[in-house]
Write a protein that holds these residues in place. Structure first.
Motif, mmCIF file in Angstrom:
data_model
loop_
_atom_site.group_PDB
_atom_site.id
_atom_site.type_symbol
_atom_site.label_atom_id
_atom_site.label_comp_id
_atom_site.label_asym_id
_atom_site.label_seq_id
_atom_site.Cartn_x
_atom_site.Cartn_y
_atom_site.Cartn_z
ATOM 1 N N GLN A 19 0.837 -1.209 0.000
ATOM 2 C CA GLN A 19 0.000 0.000 0.000
ATOM 3 C C GLN A 19 0.872 1.260 0.000
ATOM 4 O OE1 GLN A 19 -1.219 -1.419 3.607
ATOM 5 N NE2 GLN A 19 -2.580 -2.974 2.762
ATOM 6 N N ILE A 42 7.776 -15.558 2.141
ATOM 7 C CA ILE A 42 6.369 -15.774 1.755
ATOM 8 C C ILE A 42 6.055 -14.948 0.508
ATOM 9 C CG2 ILE A 42 3.962 -15.403 2.445
ATOM 10 C CD1 ILE A 42 4.970 -17.615 4.068
ATOM 11 N N GLU A 46 4.547 -16.128 -3.099
ATOM 12 C CA GLU A 46 3.362 -15.455 -3.647
ATOM 13 C C GLU A 46 3.659 -14.910 -5.047
ATOM 14 O OE1 GLU A 46 0.741 -15.419 -1.190
ATOM 15 O OE2 GLU A 46 -0.385 -15.181 -3.036
ATOM 16 N N LEU A 49 3.692 -17.614 -7.639
ATOM 17 C CA LEU A 49 2.321 -17.982 -8.016
ATOM 18 C C LEU A 49 1.726 -16.954 -8.976
ATOM 19 C CD1 LEU A 49 0.118 -20.083 -7.347
ATOM 20 C CD2 LEU A 49 -0.628 -18.580 -5.503
ATOM 21 N N MET B 59 4.118 -0.238 7.160
ATOM 22 C CA MET B 59 3.277 -0.806 6.102
ATOM 23 C C MET B 59 3.646 -2.258 5.769
ATOM 24 S SD MET B 59 3.337 -1.633 2.651
ATOM 25 C CE MET B 59 4.561 -0.662 1.796
ATOM 26 N N MET B 60 4.949 -2.589 5.787
ATOM 27 C CA MET B 60 5.359 -3.943 5.419
ATOM 28 C C MET B 60 4.826 -4.974 6.414
ATOM 29 S SD MET B 60 6.784 -3.802 2.527
ATOM 30 C CE MET B 60 7.837 -5.204 2.146
ATOM 31 N N SER B 62 1.763 -4.279 8.314
ATOM 32 C CA SER B 62 0.300 -4.187 8.360
ATOM 33 C C SER B 62 -0.369 -4.685 7.083
ATOM 34 C CB SER B 62 -0.131 -2.745 8.625
ATOM 35 O OG SER B 62 0.225 -1.921 7.537
ATOM 36 N N ARG B 63 0.391 -4.751 5.978
ATOM 37 C CA ARG B 63 -0.230 -5.004 4.667
ATOM 38 C C ARG B 63 -0.953 -6.346 4.599
ATOM 39 N NH1 ARG B 63 4.173 -7.719 1.093
ATOM 40 N NH2 ARG B 63 5.713 -8.237 2.676
ATOM 41 N N ARG B 64 -0.487 -7.343 5.329
ATOM 42 C CA ARG B 64 -1.107 -8.664 5.200
ATOM 43 C C ARG B 64 -2.219 -8.909 6.218
ATOM 44 N NH1 ARG B 64 4.401 -11.755 5.012
ATOM 45 N NH2 ARG B 64 4.969 -11.540 2.822
ATOM 46 N N ASP B 112 -4.646 -22.619 -7.444
ATOM 47 C CA ASP B 112 -3.516 -22.694 -6.519
ATOM 48 C C ASP B 112 -3.842 -21.945 -5.231
ATOM 49 O OD1 ASP B 112 -1.615 -24.139 -8.098
ATOM 50 O OD2 ASP B 112 -1.534 -22.377 -9.398
ATOM 51 N N VAL B 113 -3.267 -22.435 -4.151
ATOM 52 C CA VAL B 113 -3.496 -21.799 -2.852
ATOM 53 C C VAL B 113 -2.464 -20.686 -2.646
ATOM 54 C CG1 VAL B 113 -3.384 -22.180 -0.351
ATOM 55 C CG2 VAL B 113 -4.477 -23.874 -1.835
ATOM 56 N N SER B 114 -2.953 -19.529 -2.224
ATOM 57 C CA SER B 114 -2.030 -18.420 -1.956
ATOM 58 C C SER B 114 -1.183 -18.760 -0.726
ATOM 59 C CB SER B 114 -2.830 -17.142 -1.700
ATOM 60 O OG SER B 114 -2.081 -16.242 -0.917
ATOM 61 N N PRO B 115 0.157 -18.740 -0.872
ATOM 62 C CA PRO B 115 1.007 -19.087 0.282
ATOM 63 C C PRO B 115 0.807 -18.151 1.479
ATOM 64 C CG PRO B 115 2.283 -19.076 -1.747
ATOM 65 C CD PRO B 115 0.957 -18.487 -2.077
ATOM 66 N N SER B 116 0.618 -16.856 1.207
ATOM 67 C CA SER B 116 0.466 -15.944 2.352
ATOM 68 C C SER B 116 -0.889 -16.151 3.022
ATOM 69 C CB SER B 116 0.674 -14.488 1.937
ATOM 70 O OG SER B 116 -0.294 -14.100 1.021
ATOM 71 N N SER B 119 -0.640 -19.260 5.119
ATOM 72 C CA SER B 119 0.121 -19.081 6.365
ATOM 73 C C SER B 119 -0.679 -18.273 7.383
ATOM 74 C CB SER B 119 1.469 -18.405 6.081
ATOM 75 O OG SER B 119 1.271 -17.062 5.701
#
Lengths: 88, 254
Positions: A19, A42, A46, A49, B59-60, B62-64, B112-116, B119
């Motif tokens: 963001q 990770i 991603e 993918l 941000m790095m 909070s982003r996920r 496909d399943v998103s790795p993030s 997790s």
């Protein structure tokens, strides 16, 4: 190549939910991992993918060149171009 | 905070009693809080347009965070900021149900399943992220569901308090995906509640809990709704019906 670089920067921003960052904020030669943009393992999965979905690129996870392909936008662009040429 | 068990010879009903000092609490929910008095000794975080403020994170980091993780991390961080670091018990009945249901849908569709996403669906992911964000080296546990609901978290906290002076309990829920709604009780909002508990004492707020192994109490209320509403309306006691037990809780201001 320049267009593909910008496209890959945007792909990274969208996929990894960076963001407040624009393609202009990502230098093509700067490291994506280990400092630089600061992506983590990770993110690497991603991104792999996302490349598969967008460009139909299958990444060989046993390749010793893997770290090199993902080192910077410039390297990633070269990698995507080389893989697309293989497909063609 | 000592759990006391008493058994009646006549009915063989066992009661479990626990008492804690509620040192601090913090709540966030995805709807505007009512303009009434809430429990003393804590805070309701601003609604903030339906997304809790996690500006304390770069941000790095909070982003996920999912909406649920943002809520849990916001209230946990608030309590750690005010009360220092401490061991924690994270509790959620269904955790990241929206994420894992989307993932199951994707698997059915051969995506496909998103790795993030994968997790972050792990039940202790939110507890781990919160610990990481706080650069905490304190132990944490992550509990889910079970027949005792949230009260399992209080039992865990009571055990921890035998060894440490204070424990952070963080409880967070969100609406379940539609497919589960016919089978399970669900929250209609996303919310998170953090409580800093210390051993029972003679000052501040005493949170008393009594468990009875009963069923079918028509006056009992849904645990989550009951407790969150009680905090927001400054109600100090309630009964909660669970699968195998009834829990009575009260907050006594000493």
């Amino acid at each position: 190549m320049k267009d593909l670089e910008i496209e890959l920067k945007q792909l990274i921003i969208d996929t990894l939910e960076l963001q407040g960052i624009s393609p202009l904020d990502i230098a093509s030669e700067a490291p994506l991992f280990d400092g630089g943009l600061g992506l983590d393992s990770i993110d690497a999965l991603e991104l792999g993918l996302a490349l598969k979905k967008k460009y139909d690129i299958h990444i060989d996870t046993d390749s010793t060149e893997l770290f090199n392909y993902f080192a910077s936008i410039k390297n990633l662009t070269r990698f995507v171009v080389s893989q697309q040429q293989k497909i063609l | 905070m000592k759990p006391i068990r008493t058994a009646s010879a006549e009915s063989a009903i066992k009661e479990t009693r626990m008492c804690f000092t509620l040192q601090h609490w913090c709540l966030w929910q995805s709807e505007e809080p009512p303009l009434v008095d809430h429990w003393p000794g804590g805070e309701v975080l601003p609604y903030n347009g339906g997304s809790p403020d996690v500006g304390f994170l770069p941000m790095m980091q909070s982003r996920r965070l999912s909406p649920l993780a943002r809520a849990a991390c916001a209230v946990a961080n608030h309590c750690r900021q005010k009360n220092g670091d401490m061991p924690s018990v994270f509790f959620s009945s269904h955790g990241e149900s929206q994420y894992y249901f989307e993932m199951l849908d994707g698997i059915v569709a051969h995506e496909d399943v998103s790795p993030s996403r994968f997790s972050l669906c792990v039940h202790n992911a939110i507890a781990g992220l919160s610990s990481f964000h706080s650069t905490s080296f304190q132990p944490y546990v992550s509990l889910s569901g079970g027949t005792e609901g949230l009260f399992a978290a209080f039992l865990e906290a009571a055990g921890m308090l035998l060894e440490v002076p204070k424990v952070l309990v963080v409880w967070y829920e969100q609406p379940l995906p539609d497919a589960y709604r016919a089978h399970l009780a669900t929250s209609e909002t996303t919310w998170a509640l953090a409580m800093v508990l210390t051993r029972a004492g003679n000052s501040d707020q005493q949170l008393r809990l009594v468990r009875r192994p009963d069923k079918d109490l028509s006056t009992a209320e849904d645990t989550a709704k009951s407790l969150i509403q009680a905090i927001l309306e400054n109600r100090r006691s309630s009964l909660c019906q669970l699968d195998r037990s009834i829990w009575q809780w009260s907050l006594d201001y000493v």
